[in-house]
Design a protein around this motif. Structure first.
Motif, PDB file in Angstrom:
ATOM      1  N   GLU A 316       4.568  -3.510   4.152  1.00  0.00           N
ATOM      2  CA  GLU A 316       4.277  -2.084   4.030  1.00  0.00           C
ATOM      3  C   GLU A 316       5.335  -1.212   4.685  1.00  0.00           C
ATOM      4  O   GLU A 316       5.742  -0.183   4.160  1.00  0.00           O
ATOM      5  CB  GLU A 316       2.923  -1.776   4.655  1.00  0.00           C
ATOM      6  N   ALA A 317       5.765  -1.639   5.836  1.00  0.00           N
ATOM      7  CA  ALA A 317       6.709  -0.832   6.585  1.00  0.00           C
ATOM      8  C   ALA A 317       7.999  -0.593   5.796  1.00  0.00           C
ATOM      9  O   ALA A 317       8.722   0.368   6.052  1.00  0.00           O
ATOM     10  CB  ALA A 317       7.026  -1.479   7.926  1.00  0.00           C
ATOM     11  N   SER A 319       8.391   0.611   3.058  1.00  0.00           N
ATOM     12  CA  SER A 319       8.389   1.930   2.413  1.00  0.00           C
ATOM     13  C   SER A 319       8.295   3.046   3.433  1.00  0.00           C
ATOM     14  O   SER A 319       8.467   4.215   3.119  1.00  0.00           O
ATOM     15  CB  SER A 319       7.235   2.022   1.411  1.00  0.00           C
ATOM     16  N   TYR A 320       7.990   2.708   4.673  1.00  0.00           N
ATOM     17  CA  TYR A 320       7.888   3.733   5.707  1.00  0.00           C
ATOM     18  C   TYR A 320       9.248   4.106   6.281  1.00  0.00           C
ATOM     19  O   TYR A 320       9.471   5.243   6.667  1.00  0.00           O
ATOM     20  CB  TYR A 320       7.032   3.247   6.882  1.00  0.00           C
ATOM     21  N   VAL A 321      10.103   3.115   6.448  1.00  0.00           N
ATOM     22  CA  VAL A 321      11.347   3.363   7.161  1.00  0.00           C
ATOM     23  C   VAL A 321      12.254   4.317   6.385  1.00  0.00           C
ATOM     24  O   VAL A 321      12.075   4.536   5.191  1.00  0.00           O
ATOM     25  CB  VAL A 321      12.121   2.046   7.426  1.00  0.00           C
ATOM     26  N   ARG A 322      13.213   4.844   7.116  1.00  0.00           N
ATOM     27  CA  ARG A 322      14.177   5.742   6.483  1.00  0.00           C
ATOM     28  C   ARG A 322      15.568   5.222   6.758  1.00  0.00           C
ATOM     29  O   ARG A 322      15.921   5.037   7.911  1.00  0.00           O
ATOM     30  CB  ARG A 322      14.028   7.145   7.069  1.00  0.00           C
ATOM     31  N   PHE A 378      10.024   5.854  -4.194  1.00  0.00           N
ATOM     32  CA  PHE A 378      10.877   6.592  -3.273  1.00  0.00           C
ATOM     33  C   PHE A 378      10.151   7.532  -2.347  1.00  0.00           C
ATOM     34  O   PHE A 378       9.144   8.122  -2.700  1.00  0.00           O
ATOM     35  CB  PHE A 378      11.899   7.391  -4.095  1.00  0.00           C
ATOM     36  N   ALA A 379      10.692   7.647  -1.200  1.00  0.00           N
ATOM     37  CA  ALA A 379      10.062   8.526  -0.209  1.00  0.00           C
ATOM     38  C   ALA A 379      10.299   9.984  -0.562  1.00  0.00           C
ATOM     39  O   ALA A 379      11.214  10.300  -1.285  1.00  0.00           O
ATOM     40  CB  ALA A 379      10.643   8.250   1.169  1.00  0.00           C
TER      41      ALA A 379
END
Lengths: 379, 379
Positions: A316-317, A319-322, A378-379
């Motif tokens: 999951e993470a 998709s969280y990171v940048r 995408f974020a």
DNA sequence: TTGTACGCGTTATCAA
DNA sequence: TTGATAACGCGTACAA
């Protein structure tokens, strides 16, 4: 009839408050048995048993009376006794080998898949988490033998080859998860690690990268050498991709991240410092990819501008990171389900030789490689 | 003596390859019983039993012979039979209620703590994961009754109040994890949610923020109203902090994120659009905090420059994201351990009224609020 | 349709 | 120090 029985099996707490009006059952102390039901209903135990197992050969009237008594006495048949007489435990064991501090999110996903499938099949799942380096796994296996578990699933970080060998030798049906290991009644389910790694490397190559750091998990001690770990498989895919594009494999681009973020961070930083020609990193786990991203930033360089990063797992993470991590998606839940299905098949059909399951591993393009095409994630 | 017994209980696979030289045991098919051992050793079953349980009243010679036979026949006593006669199952059940797609990493941490403690106590842990919205939980509980589990741990996203009530009424010792619910043999362990939330809000206030969005989990349906969820507790802490600093609580700053990233993202975006005076967000879970961060960026604003964000949980990903998330750390593993300890206490000591456990929840300062003091966790 | 009696693999009690 | 035997709670022939 025989009212004293009602008295004998009162609710555990006679109900100090209004709550217990609900009248719900159980309590591990002392519960009514099938004999109590029989007595109270004025029938024989076998009649009760027949009702319980829906033989359908009991008169409607009798059945009704029996069921009513069961209700009144909060009767629940003992699975223990049933299992003993049936000579079946209906228990599957999940053995998770973990390294302290390494809470791999992927395992959780797999576990969810497992539980739902186990439940569906009417089995029970016993969970055991052991530290990989704990030498007392023999104890754990002994408990499996004593509990007469019908099947074992084994997952995690580098269980010792001895554990695998013993499980195989035990004769208990087993499915290894993401550990390519087979035997008479043992098989495994895994992702297509070779194809996945190849795809990851090809993605980087297609973006023009040629010097790609490969972040491996562990440096395997000799005892594991005969064991084809996922690590080995991914390495093969990586090398295949290079070869297919006429790039020579450079062993000096390989480093070890120990499957941890910090491990990968320092390893990658060291590599980046010594090799200014590197423009990309492929880490065989997302967590290590995160470490790689930090390493890049440690050196005041940018992801993906200066260095592209690809991971593996799609936790999951990712998709969280940048920037959001481009990675290879493993279908954890499906993997768990498949493991259970295959295990049940081995259990029910001892003759049939088990077949390994290989699930597809797809590329998920996000931002960490700079190739931002058609990705709704995408974020 | 009696060599035919040796023949009867051969190893499952007579060893087609060199492997089975190891001679390891079990196999769920048909195993030697205590009687077989007795016969083969030329003693009575009770003698074997005494050896097994180390009564210490067997002559050294006999004991040796018995042990040898056990070894040769790969004998493992049946836990099933033992449990039946001992009237104890030695089984604890972990019931995890999850919402599909919501793989809360925090649960995994707690689970690891639980398993290690359960194992240490010589119990077995049965794992059940149920979808919160699945109406068939009654079925699951029935299986607990039939398995005569000695204790239940319940954790997860909003199990229906009915489930809680039934567990309590069942009389089976239970410990709720992060669900403040008590009863005669029921208690809970939780973090100090009020203090944690207060600390989170105070951190923001101390940085000068006065208009702080509060991202709640669920909008509770009426059936939950009497149930003090962690959601309620955190809300209290939030309001306390405001009051302590003379800031009036503005209900219009509360929104619902459904404990998901996307839920929080859209909810927070809506709030931000309607309230230009907002400079901070407090989300009661890290995952929702990630969503809030995305919402801020959706509006072309920056974290923490324009909007500060605080989360709750301190899952691993909190340190991965950029900027790293300032959050309230819950000690998941410890929570799991505590739950087991308390559960065992309730089981062994029925008289003693159970006591709720509240673990500290500390502020972990990272980057998402712009207050970067003394934090080694920094990326 | 219902009941009797035995067995599942242990532990516990009591006697030898 | 050892052995016979009765539980434990249930399923299942087989008999009635």
């Amino acid at each position: 009839m025989s009212d004293d029985v009602h008295d004998r099996w009162r609710r555990p707490e006679p109900g100090a408050d209004g709550e217990s009006g609900d009248g719900v059952p159980a309590g591990s102390i002392q519960r009514p048995t099938i004999r109590d039901i029989a007595r109270a209903a004025g029938v024989s135990v076998s009649t009760v048993s027949h009702v319980l197992n829906e033989y359908g050969d009991i008169s409607e009237e009798t059945e009704h009376r029996v069921r009513q008594v069961m209700e009144e006495l909060n009767y629940y048949p003992s699975a223990l006794a049933r299992r003993l007489v049936m000579k079946r435990s209906y228990v599957l064991q999940l053995l998770l080998f973990a390294v302290e501090g390494l809470h791999h999110p992927f395992f959780y996903e797999v576990t969810c898949g497992i539980t739902s499938e186990v439940e569906k099949a009417g089995y029970e799942l016993v969970l055991g988490v052991k530290d990989t380096r704990d030498r007392r796994w023999r104890e754990t296996l002994r408990r499996c033998y004593e509990a007469k578990v019908e099947g074992i699933m084994l997952m995690g970080t580098l269980p010792s080859a001895k554990v695998l060998a013993e499980v195989r030798a035990s004769g208990i049906p087993a499915v290894m998860i993401d550990i390519p290991f087979e035997g008479p009644r043992v098989t495994y389910v895994t992702s297509d690690n070779i194809a996945g790694a190849r795809r990851a490397a090809e993605h980087l190559i297609s973006l023009g990268h040629r010097n790609i750091i490969y972040v491996d998990g562990y440096d395997l001690p000799d005892e594991y050498t005969p064991l084809p770990t996922i690590s080995v498989a991914r390495r093969i895919g990586y090398e295949e991709a290079l070869r297919a594009h006429g790039i020579e494999f450079d062993p000096r681009l390989v480093c070890i991240g120990n499957y941890t973020q910090e491990g990968a961070r320092s390893a990658v930083r060291a590599k980046l410092e010594s090799r200014s020609d590197v423009t990309a990193v492929f880490a065989i786990s997302d967590v290590m990819a995160f470490g790689a991203m930090k390493a890049v930033r440690d050196l005041e360089r940018r992801v993906p501008g200066d260095v592209a990063v690809v991971g593996f797992d799609d936790i999951e993470a990712a998709s969280y990171v940048r920037p959001a991590l481009t990675t290879i998606k493993q279908q954890g839940e499906l993997m768990g389900r498949s493991a259970v299905c295959e295990l049940l098949r081995i259990i029910t059909n001892p003759k049939r030789s088990p077949k390994a399951t290989v699930l597809p591993a797809e590329l998920v393009v996000r931002e960490s490689c700079g190739a931002s095409r058609l990705s709704p994630q995408f974020a």
